[in-house]
Scaffold this motif. Structure first.
Motif, mmCIF file in Angstrom:
data_model
loop_
_atom_site.group_PDB
_atom_site.id
_atom_site.type_symbol
_atom_site.label_atom_id
_atom_site.label_comp_id
_atom_site.label_asym_id
_atom_site.label_seq_id
_atom_site.Cartn_x
_atom_site.Cartn_y
_atom_site.Cartn_z
ATOM 1 N N VAL A 136 -9.959 -3.981 10.705
ATOM 2 C CA VAL A 136 -10.598 -3.009 9.805
ATOM 3 C C VAL A 136 -11.976 -3.511 9.371
ATOM 4 O O VAL A 136 -12.929 -2.732 9.236
ATOM 5 C CB VAL A 136 -9.698 -2.738 8.582
ATOM 6 C CG1 VAL A 136 -10.442 -1.938 7.521
ATOM 7 C CG2 VAL A 136 -8.428 -2.012 9.014
ATOM 8 N N ASP A 170 0.832 -1.201 0.000
ATOM 9 C CA ASP A 170 0.000 0.000 0.000
ATOM 10 C C ASP A 170 0.867 1.252 0.000
ATOM 11 O O ASP A 170 2.053 1.221 0.339
ATOM 12 C CB ASP A 170 -0.903 0.010 1.239
ATOM 13 C CG ASP A 170 -1.920 -1.115 1.228
ATOM 14 O OD1 ASP A 170 -2.231 -1.609 0.124
ATOM 15 O OD2 ASP A 170 -2.379 -1.519 2.319
ATOM 16 N N ALA A 195 0.013 6.776 4.050
ATOM 17 C CA ALA A 195 -0.717 8.033 4.159
ATOM 18 C C ALA A 195 0.211 9.168 4.551
ATOM 19 O O ALA A 195 -0.074 10.340 4.282
ATOM 20 C CB ALA A 195 -1.843 7.901 5.186
ATOM 21 N N TYR A 231 0.380 3.944 7.775
ATOM 22 C CA TYR A 231 -0.655 3.362 6.930
ATOM 23 C C TYR A 231 -1.974 3.322 7.695
ATOM 24 O O TYR A 231 -2.003 3.082 8.905
ATOM 25 C CB TYR A 231 -0.273 1.928 6.524
ATOM 26 C CG TYR A 231 0.981 1.833 5.698
ATOM 27 C CD1 TYR A 231 0.914 1.803 4.302
ATOM 28 C CD2 TYR A 231 2.232 1.768 6.300
ATOM 29 C CE1 TYR A 231 2.069 1.697 3.532
ATOM 30 C CE2 TYR A 231 3.389 1.664 5.543
ATOM 31 C CZ TYR A 231 3.305 1.626 4.166
ATOM 32 O OH TYR A 231 4.451 1.530 3.408
ATOM 33 N N GLY A 232 -3.074 3.538 6.975
ATOM 34 C CA GLY A 232 -4.392 3.427 7.596
ATOM 35 C C GLY A 232 -5.256 4.635 7.296
ATOM 36 O O GLY A 232 -4.764 5.765 7.192
ATOM 37 N N ALA A 233 -6.561 4.389 7.176
ATOM 38 C CA ALA A 233 -7.490 5.460 6.826
ATOM 39 C C ALA A 233 -7.480 6.584 7.852
ATOM 40 O O ALA A 233 -7.661 7.758 7.503
ATOM 41 C CB ALA A 233 -8.899 4.880 6.690
ATOM 42 N N GLU A 234 -7.245 6.244 9.138
ATOM 43 C CA GLU A 234 -7.268 7.267 10.183
ATOM 44 C C GLU A 234 -6.121 8.257 10.048
ATOM 45 O O GLU A 234 -6.144 9.324 10.671
ATOM 46 C CB GLU A 234 -7.219 6.606 11.574
ATOM 47 C CG GLU A 234 -8.524 5.979 12.011
ATOM 48 C CD GLU A 234 -8.856 4.715 11.231
ATOM 49 O OE1 GLU A 234 -7.935 4.099 10.653
ATOM 50 O OE2 GLU A 234 -10.054 4.351 11.179
ATOM 51 N N GLU A 291 -5.088 9.467 7.030
ATOM 52 C CA GLU A 291 -5.218 10.252 5.795
ATOM 53 C C GLU A 291 -5.340 11.743 6.124
ATOM 54 O O GLU A 291 -6.165 12.147 6.953
ATOM 55 C CB GLU A 291 -6.451 9.803 5.002
ATOM 56 C CG GLU A 291 -6.364 8.383 4.459
ATOM 57 C CD GLU A 291 -5.323 8.225 3.370
ATOM 58 O OE1 GLU A 291 -4.889 9.253 2.801
ATOM 59 O OE2 GLU A 291 -4.921 7.072 3.099
ATOM 60 N N VAL A 339 -4.220 1.785 12.744
ATOM 61 C CA VAL A 339 -3.119 2.425 12.036
ATOM 62 C C VAL A 339 -1.882 1.544 12.172
ATOM 63 O O VAL A 339 -1.629 0.975 13.244
ATOM 64 C CB VAL A 339 -2.830 3.834 12.611
ATOM 65 C CG1 VAL A 339 -1.484 4.366 12.130
ATOM 66 C CG2 VAL A 339 -3.945 4.789 12.230
#
Length: 543
Positions: A515, A366, A369, A378-381, A383, A522
């Motif tokens: 997730v 991936d 972020a 890494y991880g949506a939180e 971004e 994260v």
């Protein structure tokens, strides 16, 4: 010599009342005697089949004595051959109890419950010519333990040493490991198949490596046998008292169990309790979360339990008795909470994810972020975060009112001791240097910035412990993974992956399971481990 008394005390009036009410109900239902007699119906119809083959731990203080002559022969042989470096390759219940036993007895034991290639290389480099390896796996198919066995077999052969004289196997009858060991000529000690891994402290899994390391395991069984008759009593039953207190407190909302052992001569018992309680109770969106190595926050959802030291609940007694009391209490708490304390329905999920990732070939790469020095995030939180401090702040703020944060480090847990220390440094200076290089230090730094519990687990060790609670317990956790680049990976002989690849697949597999549940997760990847830890701790200090 008089036996050391074993008892449970409750310091809080309201908790004492709740516990007494719970005990009264349990006694009226005959639960105390039924459990002492191994009744598998106590946790409901759905749990009965599992419980019927998981209650053998109740009789281990007596039945495990049958193993002592065979274990004694192994010890004599090892001593005669000068094998004084004992390595235990085992995960979860196969490693946590021996670690406590040996730490308490102050005898050295190298525990390999990791897939970190740096930590495994460290063990391989230590007195290989004087090493005996205990390969311990109940199922016989534990991927980490299988990898350790393969790595050590090759290392022994490369050194001109016959593995048959250096490897001892502990497993259940009929496991694939038993067959492989017989074919290889390894000594095999079979464990009671009617004992689950986390209840196996007094079985061959706890006794064999501990005895080889030099611990007095007969004394351990004596202390457990001393308390065993108390477990059928309605009064003066420490297991019933503790189990009722744990269950009653959790039902009243006090489901964070802060374990305190600073005054105890028993060394490291909270780590063993953590697995027992978290994996046994953390399911069906219920559970008790053990919190190890942390100061109480004095919040409404905490229950402080002390080992020989003050708390709302204090458990006093020698180690063998403590093992049996906590096992009985956990089974009682399962009855009070209405869950099956013997299954682990969510543990296999991360294993399956790991297997799928390994089978797919290259692991997914991936895009981070955020990259800040030696730390990739890494991880949506993460971004849109401007820096690492913001990422950590977001995670702390994401912890629910009744939730917790779990830090999970897939790293070498011995690496901090490599930190440079000046010649002539005092012990305090050395401790400061080690602390400044230790990922575990992050737990305290983040805990100081929230009144919610912050737990810490070494990966993949915690997957066989609190990993069940993370996925099966209350869905109120926030998760911070730490992985690291591997300089000098290690092949797993006969397998298409290295230890480093397996380790990363385990992290990614567990992250996927978290997730999937919509929990904040994260991953921090350290492209340089030492620099990355220092950078991460510096960011946490600035919050």
């Amino acid at each position: 010599m008089a036996a050391t008394p074993t008892y449970v005390t409750i310091a809080e009036e309201r908790l004492a009342e709740q516990t007494a009410e719970t005990i009264q109900r349990l006694v009226s239902e005959g639960v105390h005697e039924a459990l002492a007699n191994g009744d598998p119906t106590l946790w409901g119809e759905d749990a009965q089949a599992e419980a019927a083959v998981r209650l053998g731990w109740l009789s281990l203080p007596l039945t495990s004595r049958e193993l002592l002559p065979e274990i004694g022969k192994l010890v004599e042989r090892a001593r005669a051959e000068g094998l004084d470096h004992v390595v235990l390759a085992g995960m979860g219940g196969s490693s946590l109890a021996p670690e406590v036993i040996c730490n308490t007895a102050d005898v050295p034991l190298t525990v390999l419950d990791t897939t970190d290639p740096h930590q495994v290389r460290r063990a391989l480099a230590d007195r290989l010519d004087r090493t005996v390896v205990v390969v311990a796996s109940k199922s016989g198919g534990t991927v980490e333990t299988d990898s350790h066995r393969r790595v050590y077999e090759k290392a022994f052969r490369d050194a001109g040493i016959d593995p048959a004289g250096r490897i001892v196997v502990v497993t259940d009858p009929g496991s694939p490991l038993e067959q492989a060991a017989i074919e290889a000529g390894y000594p095999v000690i079979l464990a009671d198949p009617n004992v689950g891994g986390r209840y196996s402290a007094l079985s061959a899994f706890g006794l064999v490596p501990s005895a080889l390391a030099g611990a007095d395991v007969e004394k351990l069984l004596d202390d457990a046998a001393e308390v065993r008759p108390l477990l059928a009593r309605a009064e003066g039953n420490p297991g019933l008292d503790l189990g009722a207190a744990l269950g009653a407190a959790a039902l009243a909302g006090r489901d964070k169990l802060v374990l305190e052992d600073s005054m105890s001569e028993i060394n490291g018992l909270p780590d063993w309790i953590e697995q027992l309680v978290a994996e046994s109770t953390g399911k069906s969106a219920k559970g008790i979360l053990p919190v190890v190595g942390a100061d109480p926050n004095e919040t409404d959802d905490e229950l402080v339990a002390g080992i020989e030291s003050g708390g709302a609940v204090t458990v006093s007694g020698p180690l063998g008795a403590q093992f049996l009391i906590w096992e009985y209490a956990t089974a009682i708490a399962g009855r009070v909470l209405g869950i099956d304390p013997f299954n682990q329905p969510n543990v296999t999920e991360s294993k399956e994810n790991t297997g799928a990732l390994l089978a797919a070939g290259e692991l997914p790469a991936d895009t981070p972020a955020l990259v800040e020095g030696p730390v990739e995030v890494y991880g949506a939180e993460a971004e849109g975060a401007k820096d690492l401090r913001e990422v950590l702040t977001r995670l702390l703020q994401a912890i629910p009112e009744n939730g917790y944060m779990a830090i999970m480090a897939y790293l070498d847990r011995e690496a901090a001791f490599d930190a440079p220390v000046a010649d002539g440094a005092s012990f305090d200076d050395m401790t400061d240097a080690w602390s400044a290089a230790d990922p575990l230090t992050l737990r305290g730094l983040l805990a100081a910035r929230t009144d919610r519990p912050v737990t810490f687990g070494w990966g993949p060790r915690f997957l066989h412990s609190t990993g069940q609670y993370h996925k099966g317990g209350p869905q109120n956790g926030v998760f911070l993974q730490i992985t690291g680049a591997n300089e000098g990976d290690l092949e797993v002989p006969g397998k298409p992956y290295t230890l480093g690849r397996l380790q990363l697949a385990q992290a990614l597999g567990d992250q996927g399971a978290l997730v999937k549940r919509g929990r904040p997760a994260v991953r921090l990847h350290l492209t340089d481990r030492a620099a990355g830890v220092a950078h991460l701790l510096a960011a946490a200090r600035e919050l």
